[in-house]
Design an enzyme around this catalytic site. Structure first.
Site, short mmCIF file in Angstrom:
data_model
loop_
_atom_site.label_atom_id
_atom_site.label_comp_id
_atom_site.label_asym_id
_atom_site.label_seq_id
_atom_site.Cartn_x
_atom_site.Cartn_y
_atom_site.Cartn_z
N TYR A 180 21.41 -8.07 16.25
CA TYR A 180 20.84 -9.23 15.57
C TYR A 180 19.99 -9.49 16.97
O TYR A 180 19.02 -10.10 17.12
CB TYR A 180 22.23 -9.57 15.81
CG TYR A 180 22.43 -10.29 14.16
CD1 TYR A 180 21.93 -11.34 13.19
CD2 TYR A 180 23.17 -9.06 13.77
CE1 TYR A 180 22.20 -10.93 11.88
CE2 TYR A 180 23.39 -8.85 12.11
CZ TYR A 180 23.04 -10.10 11.51
OH TYR A 180 23.11 -9.94 10.01
N SER A 221 41.07 -12.79 14.94
CA SER A 221 41.15 -11.62 15.19
C SER A 221 42.40 -11.37 15.42
O SER A 221 42.62 -12.14 16.63
CB SER A 221 40.15 -10.65 15.98
OG SER A 221 41.37 -8.75 15.67
N TYR A 256 41.73 -2.48 16.83
CA TYR A 256 40.96 -3.36 17.75
C TYR A 256 40.43 -3.19 18.24
O TYR A 256 39.49 -3.63 18.98
CB TYR A 256 42.61 -3.75 18.18
CG TYR A 256 41.92 -5.39 18.83
CD1 TYR A 256 41.86 -6.48 17.97
CD2 TYR A 256 42.26 -5.83 20.48
CE1 TYR A 256 41.69 -7.37 18.77
CE2 TYR A 256 41.76 -6.81 21.17
CZ TYR A 256 41.44 -7.62 20.28
OH TYR A 256 41.34 -8.86 21.67
N ASP A 314 40.31 -20.74 9.95
CA ASP A 314 41.41 -19.86 9.93
C ASP A 314 42.01 -19.74 8.73
O ASP A 314 42.28 -20.45 8.16
CB ASP A 314 42.11 -20.79 11.78
CG ASP A 314 43.02 -19.67 12.29
OD1 ASP A 314 43.20 -19.31 13.17
OD2 ASP A 314 43.94 -19.00 11.43
N GLY A 322 44.17 -19.76 16.69
CA GLY A 322 45.19 -19.17 17.22
C GLY A 322 45.55 -19.41 18.89
O GLY A 322 45.30 -20.90 18.63
#
Length: 316
Positions: free
Chosen positions: A163, A79, A149, A35, A14
């Site tokens: 986490y 994303s 988004y 990707d 990207g």
């Protein structure tokens, strides 16, 4: 500061991801670029193909990861990031932020690596605090057109934090503000590539609403330097990575007209729903914890971007 032997960069083909891959290789870190080409393109990393430090894996991050070999850092950038893309790919955007983040975190746990989430200023929504500090919780419409988004990134941050609190792995969260520069797609839909494409084609520059809404634009080299500084530090974040020099959308359009020499008229179109009215990072934490601040001013960054777009338009 820590230097890494081998990195996994999701979304590495990207716009921002390809620049990050280049910088990591330049610093001597081997890179596995993952990707699926939904918004990135292999052409962005073509120059890296011959490097022995570079490997390309065609894969959708929302699916279980293939064996990518040993890595000691994961940069999760995968994303869709522009309104045009995430409204075209709404479910995929949510899955990249949820399944994709979990897959990256689980790989990080298995390998004892560090995980860096490329989050976004969109987690602040249409902010009621200005400038935006990392302690601000945001003002987000959870079911609006931008929500796929916004909420994907907010969930990804929550998952990373969980986490980290559970001691499962070493995490870091970067909140990126309005990055621009070479390799942005003309059809990206975001402000700068849209204005640039319109100016160079002699089309009207379409400014949404009054144009008095503000943005803080950060040149891609500075964004990448901030991501690397955060990854190499012991900071967990979130940390704002952006340029605190605030400007109106209308003034960005006027600067692009000046830099391109275009005679395109500026026309106003209806404002987008949930469009943030003020967007400006407080980067105190980045300055103090990372020793990072942007170096490229708007005029210089826009000049470099105009030059790249012009050269590549002529070569097409």
């Amino acid at each position: 500061m820590t230097r890494f032997e081998r990195a996994l960069v999701t979304g590495g083909a990207g716009f921002v991801g390809s620049h990050l891959c280049e910088e990591l290789i330049r610093s001597g870190t081997a890179v596995c670029c993952m990707d699926n080409g939904s918004t990135g393109t292999p052409a962005n990393v073509q120059a890296l193909r011959d490097s022995p430090l570079f490997e390309y894996v065609d894969h959708d991050v929302s699916e279980p990861f293939p064996d990518v070999g040993s890595v000691d850092v994961v940069f999760h950038l995968a994303s869709p990031a522009s309104p045009v893309d995430y409204q075209r790919l709404p479910v995929q955007t949510l899955l990249a932020g949820s399944h994709g983040t979990k897959n990256g975190l689980d790989l990080t746990v298995a390998q004892g690596a560090r995980f860096l989430l490329a989050s976004t200023s969109e987690v602040y929504g249409d902010p009621l605090e200005h400038p935006q500090r990392e302690s601000y919780w945001g003002n987000v419409n959870p079911v609006g057109p931008r929500s796929v988004y916004d909420e994907a990134k907010r969930y990804a941050e929550a998952l990373c934090a969980a986490y980290g609190r559970a001691g499962l792995c070493d995490i870091a969260i970067a909140r990126i503000f309005n990055t621009y520069g070479p390799r942005m797609r003309d059809a990206d839909g975001r402000m700068i590539p849209t204005f640039l494409g319109q100016a160079l084609r002699g089309e009207p520059i379409t400014v949404a609403g009054t144009g008095q809404q503000t943005r803080s634009i950060c040149f891609v080299a500075d964004t990448v330097a901030g991501l690397c500084a955060l990854a190499e530090s012991g900071e967990r974040g979130p940390v704002n990575i952006g340029n605190p020099d605030e400007m109106t959308v209308l003034s960005v359009a006027e600067r692009i007209l000046d830099l391109t020499g275009s005679r395109s008229p500026i026309v106003h179109i209806p404002a987008a729903q949930d469009d943030p009215q003020q967007r400006c990072p407080d980067i105190t934490r980045a300055r103090t914890a990372l020793g990072w601040a942007p170096r490229v001013g708007a005029d210089e960054g826009l000049r470099r971007t105009v030059r790249w777009v012009t050269e590549h338009s002529a070569a097409a």
